[in-house]
Design an enzyme around this catalytic site. Structure first.
Site, PDB file in Angstrom:
ATOM      1  N   HIS A 160      -2.382 -17.382  27.821  1.00 44.74           N
ATOM      2  CA  HIS A 160      -1.608 -17.794  28.998  1.00 44.74           C
ATOM      3  C   HIS A 160      -0.792 -16.623  29.515  1.00 44.74           C
ATOM      4  O   HIS A 160      -0.250 -15.830  28.748  1.00 44.74           O
ATOM      5  CB  HIS A 160      -0.682 -18.956  28.652  1.00 44.74           C
ATOM      6  CG  HIS A 160      -1.412 -20.248  28.513  1.00 44.74           C
ATOM      7  ND1 HIS A 160      -2.340 -20.678  29.420  1.00 44.74           N
ATOM      8  CD2 HIS A 160      -1.348 -21.215  27.557  1.00 44.74           C
ATOM      9  CE1 HIS A 160      -2.814 -21.848  29.042  1.00 44.74           C
ATOM     10  NE2 HIS A 160      -2.232 -22.194  27.916  1.00 44.74           N
ATOM     11  N   LYS A 554       6.604 -31.235  32.996  1.00 44.41           N
ATOM     12  CA  LYS A 554       6.502 -31.150  34.454  1.00 44.41           C
ATOM     13  C   LYS A 554       6.302 -32.542  35.069  1.00 44.41           C
ATOM     14  O   LYS A 554       6.673 -32.789  36.215  1.00 44.41           O
ATOM     15  CB  LYS A 554       5.338 -30.232  34.838  1.00 44.41           C
ATOM     16  CG  LYS A 554       5.182 -29.994  36.337  1.00 44.41           C
ATOM     17  CD  LYS A 554       4.274 -28.818  36.622  1.00 44.41           C
ATOM     18  CE  LYS A 554       2.818 -29.119  36.358  1.00 44.41           C
ATOM     19  NZ  LYS A 554       2.192 -29.916  37.437  1.00 44.41           N
TER      20      LYS A 554
END
Length: 888
Positions: A160, A554
């Site tokens: 990532h 999120k």
């Protein structure tokens, strides 16, 4: 010192540094590295650079120290008054400073670790030895030892894009760290001066090295970056951890008997295997990733075997070989006659030496694919090594049997011939789409062909390197049992009617709030599917389940996500125990607080009963990989601490504490969950939130930074957060010095509970709550309201900006009341010191970033963005990441 750097500037900077509670030796390191950087800036920077850097540094320190609006405005005026080209240089200077401070801080940590020399601290979770002592007291020696020997710690490296540094910059930093080590050892003034000259050269190299990548790294580049960590650290440090633990357990008897420790670390990797939303990770890349990893481990094992073999100069008269060793020699000699004759000539009466040297040739043949000599699998090599070890023991050479030879055995057991287990990840929607194409019977799309080829590639990797090399297949956004069964259907389709599909362990990844709640039901359904049930039985009813921290946060905000993850783990663990399943929960954590970041050991000890049970698997990504595993001493300490927590988590006292706390504070959790979600939704579901977010943070520009091969978002629109990846969502708020993803909604949730005494009681007695509060305190300490206001002012939504600031105030006030402290992180002085020492310097970069952002936002849409301003912005992003550290 140049005359233009006035006395007042010197006093401000010197006073600030002196006021920080820094260990004297670390203070000396920071001073030395800072002085050398200053010299480089004067010699290699453009005229006046050093003076401008010092002026901005003094101004931001003054603004940080007295917190007045006037001082802050003065610092901002200096940043705004610099030309773009000078701002570029100043940003690079501050970024270099952060790299050097990070080196000094890590060096101090290593210094402290070496002084402790692995001794047990008062905290039982500090070392495996002390954790085992507590477990022994609760369960008895036999049970405690059994749990130690069945323990697993499984870090999985991912690619990532949160590591903002170039590999060239990392290499330069590593060389400076080595020189700082040499500086400690330098006894004479002359030697110290030579080391300092070397430091000056390296810092000059660091300054002259372009800080930004010119293009995004390819997935294969990312594979090689992770290999550097393995080569430089993990190959040697993991067996060293085993040795250190065994020394603690056996005391003076260590080395004179078989080790009590069994290898408990297993490495995994998504690098080159994770294709969820990354079109650049193809089947070909996956095959290359497996080949590169195997090349590295086999080279390492070959070199170690040569070194071990050369050291086994034990004469047959003093250490007679066993019959099994003599038989092994005959087999090896007949397969490799010329080499055997040459080795026998050099080692005429050293049978153990001869054999291990021939084994090194078989390892080399495995790497070069010489079928006549190559090992079939690592178990075959282990069998040969154990024959040698048993012979040494029988011959009375126990120390040689359990010394360097044991280390080699540990390395083979830990890494195999594959180094790290390569895991494939793909989105469930992609599987459904490909199966629809197959059912339709027409020509397949390029995507469908690629998906099928992945399964063939996994089969090839298993045939070449063994089943441990690949076989875990993670399904992102698992929403039904069918999503998991689809993987087996695709594997059969890829193999065709006459082929053999790969052996797969299909792992669900539950990411959203809804999916976490549905997890137990989905698992109960999938174990009834024939292919899944068959594999479950073949593994002894072992099952992995992955939990996503990023998207759940999120989705519903950090507070509700934390509570939902705890509840999902509790329910899944209960379901597994009720069905006779050995569960491993796989934690998809990141470095930042909005992605499950924070100290791993405290998080482990806060988990629900039986959700760990001696097995802990998590993702390690971006800058976290280098922070935790980039240096040998730090890596050893991290592995020891995590392993201690994994072992201790199954202690009856810990499980009872967590269960009792969850029951006792259930109403608190319910109120926090409902209130925090309501507050979070009021922000993120407000009309126009997504484009506002993209305006008040550098979200769009971060996509231009060549951090990693993965695209920053799945689509092109910022009208909705649905397609925005969790990483830039977190990274952007961090850059804006708001850190919203780690704390938003907590203040309102705590206010809704209302009972201050009850909350303080929860902080004392409820580990999950305490961990949450401590992590939020760190996030708020790294935030800066004055700078945040300037970012929020970039948008035209005062209502949303005020909502963010109000919640920041509310959360800060509540955290301070609950902890009973006058300052954030007062109970964590080392961390508090690190944050305070960096904050004014991060402020300087934030002011430069704001200056660039304002100019870019003011550019009319029809005009191209100024590339110099874009570069300044990206430089500041890299610098802020280096200063704040856990950003991704």
């Amino acid at each position: 010192m140049p005359e233009s750097v006035n006395t007042e500037t010197i006093d401000i900077v010197g006073r600030f540094v002196a006021e920080q509670e820094i260990p004297e030796r670390m203070r000396a390191d920071v001073r030395l590295l800072g002085e050398l950087l200053g010299r480089v800036l004067r010699e290699s920077g453009s005229p006046g650079l050093y003076e401008d850097v010092e002026a901005l540094r003094a101004a931001t320190i003054q603004a940080y120290t007295d917190e007045s609006d006037q001082a802050f405005a003065a610092a901002a005026a200096i940043a705004d008054g610099l030309s773009v080209s000078r701002s570029d240089e100043v940003a690079r200077a501050f970024t270099a400073y952060f790299h050097l401070v990070n080196v000094a801080e890590e060096h101090q940590r290593v210094r402290v670790l070496r002084e402790r020399d692995g001794s047990a601290a008062s905290n039982p979770a500090a070392t495996v030895g002390s954790a085992l002592a507590q477990l022994t007291a609760e369960l008895g020696e036999a049970t405690a030892l059994e749990r130690l020997q069945s323990m697993r710690f499984h870090p999985v490296f991912t690619a990532h894009p949160t590591e903002a540094r170039r590999r060239a910059v990392s290499a330069s930093i590593r060389r400076i760290a080595e020189l700082l080590d040499d500086h400690d050892d330098a006894a004479t003034g002359a030697r110290r001066r030579r080391v300092e000259r070397g430091m000056l050269e390296e810092i000059d190299t660091l300054w002259r090295t372009a800080p930004l990548r010119s293009e995004k790294p390819s997935p294969v580049d990312e594979v090689r970056s992770v290999m550097a960590v393995f080569d430089e650290t993990l190959y040697g440090s993991i067996p060293a951890v085993y040795r250190r633990i065994d020394e603690a357990l056996q005391g003076d008897g260590e080395g004179d008997g078989a080790p009590l420790v069994r290898p408990f670390v297993r490495l995994g990797t998504w690098v080159g295997g994770d294709r969820d939303g990354n079109p650049f990770v193809t089947a070909s890349v996956t095959k290359q990733a497996a080949a590169i990893a195997s090349e590295h481990i086999l080279l390492g094992l070959e070199r170690t075997a040569v070194r071990v073999g050369r050291g086994l100069t034990l004469d047959a008269d003093t250490t007679p070989p066993s019959e099994a060793v003599l038989a092994l020699w005959q087999r090896l000699r007949s397969a490799d006659e010329d080499a055997a004759a040459e080795i026998a000539k050099r080692s005429p009466n050293e049978p153990h030496r001869r054999i291990v040297l021939l084994l090194s040739r078989r390892i080399a043949a495995t790497r070069t694919r010489d079928a006549d000599l190559a090992y079939r699998d690592p178990d075959e090599l282990l069998a040969d090594l154990r024959v040698v070890q048993a012979s040494l023991v029988a011959g009375g050479a126990k120390r040689q049997a359990y010394g360097h030879l044991q280390q080699l055995i540990w390395q083979v057991e830990t890494f195999g011939f594959h180094l790290a287990e390569l895991e494939v990840r793909q989105h469930s929607a992609v599987h459904r789409k490909v199966l629809a194409e197959l059912d339709a019977g027409g020509p397949l799309s390029e995507q469908a062909e690629e998906v099928l080829q992945v399964f063939r590639t996994v089969a090839q990797i298993q045939q070449r390197y063994g089943r441990r090399a690949a076989g875990r297949y993670i399904v992102s956004f698992t929403q039904s049992a069918e999503d998991l069964e689809n993987v087996h259907r695709l594997a059969r389709a890829a193999a065709g009617p006459n082929g053999e599909p790969p052996v797969l362990d299909v792992i669900p990844l539950f990411e959203t709030f809804t999916d976490l709640q549905a997890a137990p039901r989905i698992l109960a359904e999938i174990v009834e599917h024939p292919a899944f049930a068959s594999r479950l039985e073949a593994t002894g009813r072992r099952l992995e389940v992955m939990l996503g921290y990023s998207d759940s946060s999120k989705d519903v905000g950090p507070v509700a996500a934390t509570l939902a993850l705890y509840e999902a783990q509790r329910q899944i663990a209960e379901w597994a125990r009720g069905n006779g399943i050995e569960l491993t929960l796989f934690h998809g954590r990141g470095g930042a607080l909005g992605r499950g970041g924070g100290p791993a050991n405290s998080a482990i000890l806060a988990q629900p009963p039986h959700s760990v049970d001696g097995r802990f698997k998590l993702t390690e990504q971006g800058e976290v990989i280098f922070a935790r595993y980039g240096g040998r001493d730090i890596a050893m300490r991290h592995i020891d601490q995590v392993a201690a927590a994994v072992l201790l988590a199954s202690a009856p006292s810990i499980e009872r504490r967590n269960e009792d706390a969850a029951t006792r504070f259930a109403d608190v959790a319910r109120t926090m969950d409902e209130t925090s979600r309501e507050r979070f939704f009021a922000l993120v579901k407000a009309p126009g939130f997504a484009p506002w977010f993209a305006t008040v943070t550098p979200m769009e520009e971060i996509g231009l930074l060549a951090l990693g091969s993965r695209p920053a978002r799945r689509g092109l629109s910022v009208e909705s957060l649905e397609d925005l990846r969790a990483i830039p969502w977190v990274f952007s708020w961090t850059q804006a010095r708001i850190n919203l993803t780690g704390w938003f909604g907590l203040g309102s949730a705590l206010e809704a509970v209302g009972d201050q005494a009850l909350l303080q009681e929860a902080y004392r007695d409820w580990p999950l709550f305490r961990t949450m509060i401590d992590n939020v305190a760190m996030g708020l300490a790294k935030a800066d309201e004055r700078i945040a206001r300037h970012y929020l002012a970039l948008g035209d939504r005062d209502d949303l900006a005020q909502m963010v600031l109000d919640e920041m105030h509310r959360t800060r006030d509540q955290v301070l009341r609950i902890t009973g402290a006058g300052q954030l992180l007062a109970n964590k002085p080392v961390l508090q010191r690190a944050v305070k020492m960096r904050s004014p310097y991060v402020d300087a970069l934030s002011l430069l970033q704001l200056r660039a952002l304002r100019a870019l936002r003011a550019t009319p849409e029809e005009e191209p963005a100024d590339p110099e301003l874009q570069r300044l912005l990206l430089l500041s992003v890299s610098g802020v990441a280096a200063g704040l550290q856990n950003t991704g």
